[in-house]
Scaffold this motif. Sequence first.
Motif, PDB file in Angstrom:
ATOM      1  N   ALA A 352      -8.755 -49.439 -13.422  1.00 23.59           N
ATOM      2  CA  ALA A 352      -9.301 -48.087 -13.609  1.00 23.59           C
ATOM      3  C   ALA A 352     -10.769 -48.178 -13.119  1.00 23.59           C
ATOM      4  O   ALA A 352     -11.262 -47.037 -12.357  1.00 23.59           O
ATOM      5  N   LEU A 353     -11.333 -49.074 -13.420  1.00 21.49           N
ATOM      6  CA  LEU A 353     -12.856 -49.130 -12.876  1.00 21.49           C
ATOM      7  C   LEU A 353     -13.078 -49.171 -11.296  1.00 21.49           C
ATOM      8  O   LEU A 353     -13.693 -48.191 -10.572  1.00 21.49           O
ATOM      9  N   VAL A 354     -12.103 -49.872 -10.623  1.00 18.75           N
ATOM     10  CA  VAL A 354     -12.024 -49.766  -9.248  1.00 18.75           C
ATOM     11  C   VAL A 354     -11.623 -48.505  -8.777  1.00 18.75           C
ATOM     12  O   VAL A 354     -12.423 -48.014  -7.816  1.00 18.75           O
ATOM     13  N   LEU A 355     -10.662 -47.918  -9.190  1.00 16.14           N
ATOM     14  CA  LEU A 355     -10.124 -46.552  -8.575  1.00 16.14           C
ATOM     15  C   LEU A 355     -11.036 -45.301  -9.041  1.00 16.14           C
ATOM     16  O   LEU A 355     -11.032 -44.473  -8.168  1.00 16.14           O
ATOM     17  N   ILE A 356     -11.601 -45.553 -10.046  1.00 18.66           N
ATOM     18  CA  ILE A 356     -12.412 -44.213 -10.242  1.00 18.66           C
ATOM     19  C   ILE A 356     -13.987 -44.471  -9.931  1.00 18.66           C
ATOM     20  O   ILE A 356     -14.651 -43.439  -9.627  1.00 18.66           O
ATOM     21  N   LEU A 357     -14.434 -45.606  -9.910  1.00 20.27           N
ATOM     22  CA  LEU A 357     -15.886 -45.973  -9.575  1.00 20.27           C
ATOM     23  C   LEU A 357     -16.038 -45.789  -8.179  1.00 20.27           C
ATOM     24  O   LEU A 357     -17.009 -45.346  -7.352  1.00 20.27           O
ATOM     25  N   LEU A 358     -15.131 -46.523  -7.321  1.00 17.86           N
ATOM     26  CA  LEU A 358     -15.512 -46.890  -5.978  1.00 17.86           C
ATOM     27  C   LEU A 358     -15.361 -45.546  -5.143  1.00 17.86           C
ATOM     28  O   LEU A 358     -16.282 -45.284  -4.472  1.00 17.86           O
ATOM     29  N   PRO A 359     -14.482 -44.555  -5.529  1.00 18.54           N
ATOM     30  CA  PRO A 359     -14.789 -43.206  -4.694  1.00 18.54           C
ATOM     31  C   PRO A 359     -16.114 -42.378  -5.061  1.00 18.54           C
ATOM     32  O   PRO A 359     -16.637 -41.658  -4.170  1.00 18.54           O
ATOM     33  N   GLU A 360     -16.434 -42.718  -6.290  1.00 17.14           N
ATOM     34  CA  GLU A 360     -17.792 -42.029  -6.908  1.00 17.14           C
ATOM     35  C   GLU A 360     -19.069 -42.552  -6.024  1.00 17.14           C
ATOM     36  O   GLU A 360     -19.866 -41.918  -5.626  1.00 17.14           O
ATOM     37  N   TYR A 361     -18.914 -43.805  -5.600  1.00 16.78           N
ATOM     38  CA  TYR A 361     -20.257 -44.475  -5.028  1.00 16.78           C
ATOM     39  C   TYR A 361     -19.957 -44.545  -3.579  1.00 16.78           C
ATOM     40  O   TYR A 361     -21.044 -44.432  -2.895  1.00 16.78           O
ATOM     41  N   LEU A 362     -18.944 -44.439  -3.137  1.00 20.43           N
ATOM     42  CA  LEU A 362     -18.638 -44.392  -1.761  1.00 20.43           C
ATOM     43  C   LEU A 362     -18.539 -43.083  -1.403  1.00 20.43           C
ATOM     44  O   LEU A 362     -17.123 -42.588  -1.308  1.00 20.43           O
ATOM     45  N   ARG A 363     -19.472 -42.138  -1.224  1.00 17.95           N
ATOM     46  CA  ARG A 363     -18.980 -40.776  -1.210  1.00 17.95           C
ATOM     47  C   ARG A 363     -18.400 -40.541   0.220  1.00 17.95           C
ATOM     48  O   ARG A 363     -17.479 -39.491   0.231  1.00 17.95           O
ATOM     49  N   ALA A 364     -18.696 -41.251   1.299  1.00 18.89           N
ATOM     50  CA  ALA A 364     -17.889 -40.924   2.489  1.00 18.89           C
ATOM     51  C   ALA A 364     -16.539 -41.122   2.389  1.00 18.89           C
ATOM     52  O   ALA A 364     -15.642 -40.488   3.165  1.00 18.89           O
ATOM     53  N   PHE A 365     -16.074 -42.039   1.369  1.00 19.74           N
ATOM     54  CA  PHE A 365     -14.771 -42.505   1.098  1.00 19.74           C
ATOM     55  C   PHE A 365     -14.192 -41.668   0.298  1.00 19.74           C
ATOM     56  O   PHE A 365     -12.556 -41.497   0.387  1.00 19.74           O
ATOM     57  N   SER A 366     -14.872 -40.779  -0.410  1.00 13.54           N
ATOM     58  CA  SER A 366     -14.072 -39.980  -1.507  1.00 13.54           C
ATOM     59  C   SER A 366     -12.940 -38.984  -0.814  1.00 13.54           C
ATOM     60  O   SER A 366     -12.249 -38.650  -1.723  1.00 13.54           O
ATOM     61  N   ASP A 367     -13.102 -38.387   0.466  1.00 10.70           N
ATOM     62  CA  ASP A 367     -12.268 -37.721   1.180  1.00 10.70           C
ATOM     63  C   ASP A 367     -10.860 -38.330   1.144  1.00 10.70           C
ATOM     64  O   ASP A 367      -9.899 -37.687   1.105  1.00 10.70           O
ATOM     65  N   TYR A 368     -11.030 -39.602   1.300  1.00  6.25           N
ATOM     66  CA  TYR A 368      -9.663 -40.702   1.754  1.00  6.25           C
ATOM     67  C   TYR A 368      -8.995 -41.064   0.278  1.00  6.25           C
ATOM     68  O   TYR A 368      -8.311 -41.864   0.443  1.00  6.25           O
ATOM     69  N   ARG A 369      -9.743 -40.592  -1.016  1.00  2.00           N
ATOM     70  CA  ARG A 369      -9.162 -41.164  -2.229  1.00  2.00           C
ATOM     71  C   ARG A 369      -7.672 -41.061  -2.416  1.00  2.00           C
ATOM     72  O   ARG A 369      -7.196 -42.170  -2.588  1.00  2.00           O
TER      73      ARG A 369
END
Lengths: 413, 300
Positions: A352-369
């Motif tokens: 849960a922490l990886v999947l929810i926090l990662l896209p929040e902190y890596l903004r560029a990455f959040s489109d590809y979430r």
Amino acid sequence: MLSFAEIRRSVLVSAWFMFLTFPVMVIRVNPIEEVVEWRWRNLIMVGAGSFLISFVWRYLIARKERGKKAAEAGRAGGPPLARRAAVHAGFHKPLMGALAVFVLIFPFLFSTYQVNIMATALIYVMLGLGLNIVIGLAGLLDLGYVAFYAVGAYAYALLNHHFGLGFWAVLPIGAVMGATFGILLGFPVLRLRGDYLAIVTLGFGEIIRLVLENWNDFSFGPSGIANIDRPGFFGVEMSLEAATNYVYYLLIGLVLMTIFFVNRLQNSRIGRAWIALREDEIACQAMGIDKTKTKLTAFALGATWAGMAGVVFAAKTTFINPASFTFLESAIILSIVVLGGMGSIPGVIVGALVLILLPEYLRAFSDYRMLLFGAILVIMMVFRPEGLIAGARRVYEFKGKKETSDTADGIHT
Amino acid sequence: MEYFLELFLGGLTRGSIYALIALGYTMVYGIIELINFAHGEIYMIGAFTALIFASVFTLLGFNDLSILLLASLAAVTWASAYGYTIEKLAYKPLRKAPRLSALISAIGMSIFLQNYVLLAQTSDFLPFPRLIPHFSFMDPIVHVIGSAELVILITTAVVMIALTLLIKFTKLGKAMRATAQDRDMALLSGVNINKVISFTFIIGSFTAAVGGVLIASHIGMINFYIGFIAGIKAFTAAVLGGIGSVPGAVLGGMVLGWTESFATGYVSSDYEDVFAFSLLVLILIFRPEGILGRSTTQKV
């Protein structure tokens, strides 16, 4: 060493993927200006990417095959180093202590924004742990889990809107509502096997969402319900920042409670019955386990956490509408459980922490979430079905005569 | 009465499309007992490919008929290629794994493909060109059934007949039936299982793409999400008719199409999808083997 045949295979794979992705990746039509955009750069990227990935893919497949052979030959090693370190008493206690301190002072170290994100992640930890009961322990693939989350959220929103009931009064009501809906769904699907069950639960989730969207008199339709009260603390007025921190601590409490309950459940009579059910339904019945009761408790208890998480979600965001409860939400929770490791509590938390926090902190990455979530589900299933942190099996070791130690080792897998 | 006829034909058209997509589900399930969750996405990719190529050919100045043929050809080619690749990547390594693993992998593939199209193309609804021409001989009855509907019905019928012939009378069809009955025994009798499974995915994707092109040019709008709902409904149709049975898929598609058409026509259009899902839930509870399916006893 790379052989010529290996390279040729990868070139073929990359050519195939260039062909495959050609229409979607290269051509883009703009229907308003009636022009076609050719994006040849994408083609080169796909070619190069699939060329490299095909090597990794083949290497991983080969490694998996080797692992399988080793396991068959009975050379399965003990638990991995990380796990042995984590459960070793000398290491375990300071680690947990440091973690507890970090969790407690988190709101003082970081901004309200970060605390808010962390609170969202904690809601998903709760949801993940709840779904883990249904999927990880009892082996029932529930694709409509988000429906119970919606039930909890709407229970609080509506009771608060119409009767002015507070958060603490509704939290148990939400849990009971979740459990009730869990049983309501559970009853008709008792007879169904794995994949049919998945589709029915998916249909059930969609029905709940569509009803919420269309029944305007009851749920205010797609516009949702706004101005839901935040959780109260003995009637103390709180600033937004204090309220956020309060929700954070509240969630920490709820997550700890969840962990405690799930952990106790896992090692209880009913928990062992779930695991037996997951492993083999017929054998489980033959052992005298009541299938109906076991399945229904799994659904009901799983849905209870979703109901509570829903109440907290409604109280945290103060606004809900049916768009928060789509199938994709169920898919995210499923990804959390699968990535973390089905049936493993620390795994689900990490997932849960990886999947929810990662896209929040890596903004560029959040489109590809979502793209990534999909890929994670496939890759995890193909290469590491047990997840990041595999659930520990209870192992009974025979500490008697030495001859039998070989068979005891074999159970480690 | 005319309203009834309109709803009846509307349901029939809708049902034909569901049947075309349901064929892929039912054939794949019949052979490897997997709900190919990504099948709806194949249908969506088929429709997108047709749209992209139709636009390119329109700009190049081709005439209407050749655009229709070339775009449909491209759609079935690429859809089949996707079906083949998905099987190789996401399902083949899991053939001996527990069934839940393959299903989760299929769900992942479905989410992946949706977002792949979303990111590479657009999240907006795109207008789909009306590829099917208007026939003037249809004018007297156009208020009941249009030319697009007629083409959909005829194409579905042709595809169904061709598929039935393929399964009943060719060597490949025989191999498919053998694999469905007992995979290990088929392997021992010299059937190339991998090839048969690949072919099944290709044929299923082919019919899904045909359905995709037809429905897209009938409705005139597509986006990356059309595959999800269509996929679920087609699966409902497959289960309704009895999963694993080809005539069952057709019958299931029709029943579902009529249910939706009459329910929206006489009850309420807001709950169209609710009717479909409720039908699915009811069928699975009361007759999980479907209308034409045979109930199987579980062996230990």
